[in-house]
Scaffold this motif. Structure first.
Motif, mmCIF file in Angstrom:
data_model
loop_
_atom_site.group_PDB
_atom_site.id
_atom_site.type_symbol
_atom_site.label_atom_id
_atom_site.label_comp_id
_atom_site.label_asym_id
_atom_site.label_seq_id
_atom_site.Cartn_x
_atom_site.Cartn_y
_atom_site.Cartn_z
ATOM 1 N N LEU A 41 0.846 -1.204 0.000
ATOM 2 C CA LEU A 41 0.000 0.000 0.000
ATOM 3 C C LEU A 41 0.877 1.249 0.000
ATOM 4 O O LEU A 41 1.799 1.375 0.817
ATOM 5 N N ARG A 42 0.566 2.186 -0.908
ATOM 6 C CA ARG A 42 1.300 3.465 -0.965
ATOM 7 C C ARG A 42 0.689 4.480 -0.006
ATOM 8 O O ARG A 42 1.347 5.426 0.396
ATOM 9 N N ASP A 43 -0.614 4.305 0.299
ATOM 10 C CA ASP A 43 -1.337 5.232 1.186
ATOM 11 C C ASP A 43 -1.961 4.427 2.315
ATOM 12 O O ASP A 43 -2.154 3.219 2.190
ATOM 13 N N LYS A 44 -2.345 5.141 3.379
ATOM 14 C CA LYS A 44 -3.240 4.532 4.364
ATOM 15 C C LYS A 44 -4.609 4.401 3.686
ATOM 16 O O LYS A 44 -5.096 5.357 3.084
ATOM 17 N N VAL A 45 -5.206 3.215 3.763
ATOM 18 C CA VAL A 45 -6.507 3.005 3.127
ATOM 19 C C VAL A 45 -7.523 2.671 4.213
ATOM 20 O O VAL A 45 -7.374 1.662 4.914
ATOM 21 N N PRO A 46 -8.548 3.526 4.396
ATOM 22 C CA PRO A 46 -9.541 3.257 5.444
ATOM 23 C C PRO A 46 -10.346 1.982 5.148
ATOM 24 O O PRO A 46 -10.434 1.548 3.994
ATOM 25 N N GLN A 47 -10.968 1.440 6.189
ATOM 26 C CA GLN A 47 -11.799 0.246 6.006
ATOM 27 C C GLN A 47 -12.927 0.530 5.012
ATOM 28 O O GLN A 47 -13.574 1.580 5.075
ATOM 29 N N GLY A 48 -13.141 -0.400 4.111
ATOM 30 C CA GLY A 48 -14.226 -0.255 3.139
ATOM 31 C C GLY A 48 -13.827 0.543 1.911
ATOM 32 O O GLY A 48 -14.590 0.619 0.955
ATOM 33 N N HIS A 49 -12.658 1.134 1.938
ATOM 34 C CA HIS A 49 -12.217 1.944 0.796
ATOM 35 C C HIS A 49 -11.404 1.098 -0.174
ATOM 36 O O HIS A 49 -10.918 0.018 0.156
ATOM 37 N N LYS A 50 -11.229 1.655 -1.370
ATOM 38 C CA LYS A 50 -10.638 0.903 -2.481
ATOM 39 C C LYS A 50 -9.133 1.144 -2.580
ATOM 40 O O LYS A 50 -8.649 2.254 -2.356
ATOM 41 N N VAL A 51 -8.451 0.071 -2.987
ATOM 42 C CA VAL A 51 -7.036 0.176 -3.307
ATOM 43 C C VAL A 51 -6.872 -0.239 -4.772
ATOM 44 O O VAL A 51 -7.518 -1.181 -5.244
ATOM 45 N N ALA A 52 -6.014 0.530 -5.517
ATOM 46 C CA ALA A 52 -5.736 0.173 -6.909
ATOM 47 C C ALA A 52 -4.864 -1.079 -6.935
ATOM 48 O O ALA A 52 -3.823 -1.134 -6.265
ATOM 49 N N LEU A 53 -5.285 -2.073 -7.704
ATOM 50 C CA LEU A 53 -4.532 -3.332 -7.779
ATOM 51 C C LEU A 53 -3.489 -3.281 -8.882
ATOM 52 O O LEU A 53 -2.560 -4.087 -8.894
ATOM 53 N N VAL A 54 -3.663 -2.357 -9.838
ATOM 54 C CA VAL A 54 -2.712 -2.194 -10.952
ATOM 55 C C VAL A 54 -2.495 -0.694 -11.151
ATOM 56 O O VAL A 54 -3.259 0.124 -10.615
ATOM 57 N N ASP A 55 -1.491 -0.334 -11.937
ATOM 58 C CA ASP A 55 -1.296 1.072 -12.297
ATOM 59 C C ASP A 55 -2.416 1.481 -13.257
ATOM 60 O O ASP A 55 -2.681 0.789 -14.247
ATOM 61 N N LEU A 56 -3.074 2.597 -12.944
ATOM 62 C CA LEU A 56 -4.135 3.117 -13.811
ATOM 63 C C LEU A 56 -3.638 4.408 -14.451
ATOM 64 O O LEU A 56 -3.062 5.264 -13.760
ATOM 65 N N ALA A 57 -3.859 4.539 -15.761
ATOM 66 C CA ALA A 57 -3.526 5.787 -16.457
ATOM 67 C C ALA A 57 -4.723 6.725 -16.384
ATOM 68 O O ALA A 57 -5.853 6.284 -16.122
ATOM 69 N N ALA A 58 -4.476 8.021 -16.601
ATOM 70 C CA ALA A 58 -5.584 8.979 -16.644
ATOM 71 C C ALA A 58 -6.595 8.512 -17.684
ATOM 72 O O ALA A 58 -6.217 8.131 -18.799
ATOM 73 N N GLY A 59 -7.882 8.507 -17.323
ATOM 74 C CA GLY A 59 -8.933 8.090 -18.260
ATOM 75 C C GLY A 59 -9.255 6.604 -18.191
ATOM 76 O O GLY A 59 -10.257 6.160 -18.750
#
Ligand code: CA
Length: 524
Positions: A41-59
């Motif tokens: 994890l790059r950020d603290k992620v609160p319970q129930g919130h989403k984490v990106a599983l892959v790199d996403l580009a703009a759009g």
């Protein structure tokens, strides 16, 4: 003094094509946490919130439940917290060109042998409670009716032990409203049909002021309600009119209402529960105070129980227009016939125009609590909401305030606003005799008219609100039970509560929310 979570890091991905998952751990997960697959994890992620599983580009599409819940506004690195400020909401689906009754679902195998103990009514419907409900035509009488109800409870109810309760059907309608406006039909038929709810035994008793716009025989025209005593069927409902000349002083009004209640109580008290098939359940489901777990734990368990109810021949209603609007093609494709699909489009189209009149759109639905709980927008909320309808074909559609016909069984879409109180009120009008309510953020919601089983989406909520939540579906996320096991447990609990063997927490504490009518017509 470690801040590490007590349980190993746990994320939940709803579909293998999803590029985000939600964090399941109580309290969320700190930055630097290594997930079981190796992602950090790059950020603290609160319970129930989403984490990106892959790199996403703009759009790029952000995918959950294998549908787009939005697009990335800028690049989002794998392991980042994906919150609503990083996403653009997907455009609303047009109501043209939808798949209409395209999904052919094999009928689910019948489920036989399940029963409950209920009160059979003259029209064939079955009550789960035995309640005297006093209908009111107008808000003006509410204070008087409340006093009368207190007196009936104190002076009469102890003599009628088989009667569960006495309630006044209080509401804000009846006068000061454009009663001839076309849309006034909705609040009027809602009130009429609530008076006829199966939990009230067909006993109709009205308190009116006298000068109000909603006159008793407009609310309940002759022939629209059962008459349980010897009165002439061509007459309007039995009514205590406060402005009647013979009322001298407040006490005479109270005396009159209390005296009128007695024969109704006598008839209700003579009734006994009898064994009836589970097919007599009319269950309304809704959610309120949703979070990202609603669509992971509680709503899928309710969906499994919904399929059990359909298999048992019962009726199950789901609702909440603004929460299903973004998944409309799933509803129209699941309709049993093209006519049912068209009815879904008609009701949701009407609601789109209703929102347009107020210059808002469906994005007005999500609350600060939804977002704090991890739901980025209505598209994501819709996917989690619709799961509670299960998998069967949608057999019919109800307009707001309409009452189910006796043969309207199976899965029904009752088109209502998502507002908890308005949805519950309209489902009562439809003939609901049991209510299932899922919540993630927590709400003490309850109704005087019908038992409400509350299902918590998270163990943390179920633990803190241990005497308000009836079912803890958070055990699904904890890995303690499967969705199927929780669904069966809920189904059995429904039969117990319907039979009066179990009381819900809302009943135990007498937590009763107000009836709130849906009045899309002007007030004056
Ligand atoms: Ca709701």
């Amino acid at each position: 003094m470690s801040s590490a979570p007590a349980r190993p890091p746990l994320t939940i991905r709803m579909h293998e094509a999803d590029n985000v998952a939600i964090v399941a751990n109580d309290g969320g997960l700190p930055a630097g946490t290594a997930l079981p697959g190796g992602l950090v994890l790059r950020d603290k992620v609160p319970q129930g919130h989403k984490v990106a599983l892959v790199d996403l580009a703009a759009g790029d599409v952000v995918r959950r439940y294998n549908v787009s819940i939005g697009r990335a506004k800028a690049a989002i690195a794998a392991g980042s917290w994906v919150h609503e400020r990083l996403m653009d909401m997907p455009a609303a689906r047009e109501l043209q060109g939808l798949p209409m009754a395209t999904v052919r679902r094999p009928a689910l195998p019948p489920l036989e042998g399940h029963t409950f103990e209920g009160y059979r009514n003259a029209d064939g419907s079955v009550g789960t409670r035995n309640i005297l409900a006093i209908t009111t035509t107008v808000q003006c009488v509410a204070g008087v009716v409340a006093q009368a109800v207190q007196r009936i409870k104190t002076e009469l109810l102890p003599q009628y032990p088989n009667v569960d309760d006495v309630i006044g059907l209080e509401h804000s309608y009846g006068c000061g409203v454009a009663i001839d406006a076309p849309d006034a039909v909705i609040p009027i038929r809602t009130l009429r049909n609530i008076s006829l709810n199966p939990n009230f035994g067909g006993e109709v008793m009205v308190v009116s002021l006298g000068c109000e716009k909603l006159q008793p025989d407009r609310l309940l025209p002759p022939g629209s309600f059962p008459i349980m005593d010897e009165r002439d069927a061509s007459l309007g409902p039995e009514t205590v009119c406060l402005q009647a000349d013979h009322h001298v002083g407040f006490m005479s009004m109270l005396d009159d209402i209390v005296a009128s209640a007695r024969p109704h109580l006598e008839r209700l008290n003579a009734r006994r529960r009898e064994t009836v098939p589970a097919s007599e359940l009319v269950v309304g489901v809704q959610c309120g105070g949703s979070d990202a777990f609603s669509g992971v734990t509680a709503n899928p368990a309710v969906g499994f129980a919904a399929d059990l109810l359909v298999r048992a021949g019962a009726t199950i209603m789901f609702s909440e227009n603004t929460e299903v609007r973004d998944a409309v093609e799933q509803l129209t494709s699941r309709a049993a016939t093209p006519e049912v699909a068209e009815a879904i489009v008609r009701e949701l189209g009407w609601y789109d125009r209703y929102l347009e009149r107020g210059r808002v759109d469906r994005s007005a639905n999500t609350t600060p609590g939804n977002k704090a709980g991890g739901l980025s927008n209505i598209a994501e909320k819709a996917m989690g909401s619709i799961i509670k309808s299960g998998t069967s074909a949608i057999g019919s559609v109800l307009a707001p305030g309409d009452k189910l016909a006796r043969d309207q069984r199976g899965l029904v879409y009752a088109a209502t606003p998502a507002s908890d109180f308005i949805c519950g009120t309209l489902q009562l009008a439809a003939g609901m005799n049991l209510h299932i309510f899922t919540t993630g953020r927590g709400t003490p919601y309850g109704l005087a008219e019908c038992p409400v089983i509350k299902v918590a989406t998270r163990t943390d909520l179920a633990r803190r609100w241990h005497d308000l939540m009836d079912v803890n579906a958070g055990r699904i996320a904890d890995g303690e039970v499967t969705i199927e096991e929780a669904g069966w447990e809920l189904f059995r609990l429904m039969l117990d509560v319907a039979s009066g063997r179990r009381k819900t927490w809302a009943e135990h504490w007498k937590l009763h929310n107000a009836l709130v009518l849906f009045n899309p017509a002007p007030v004056t």
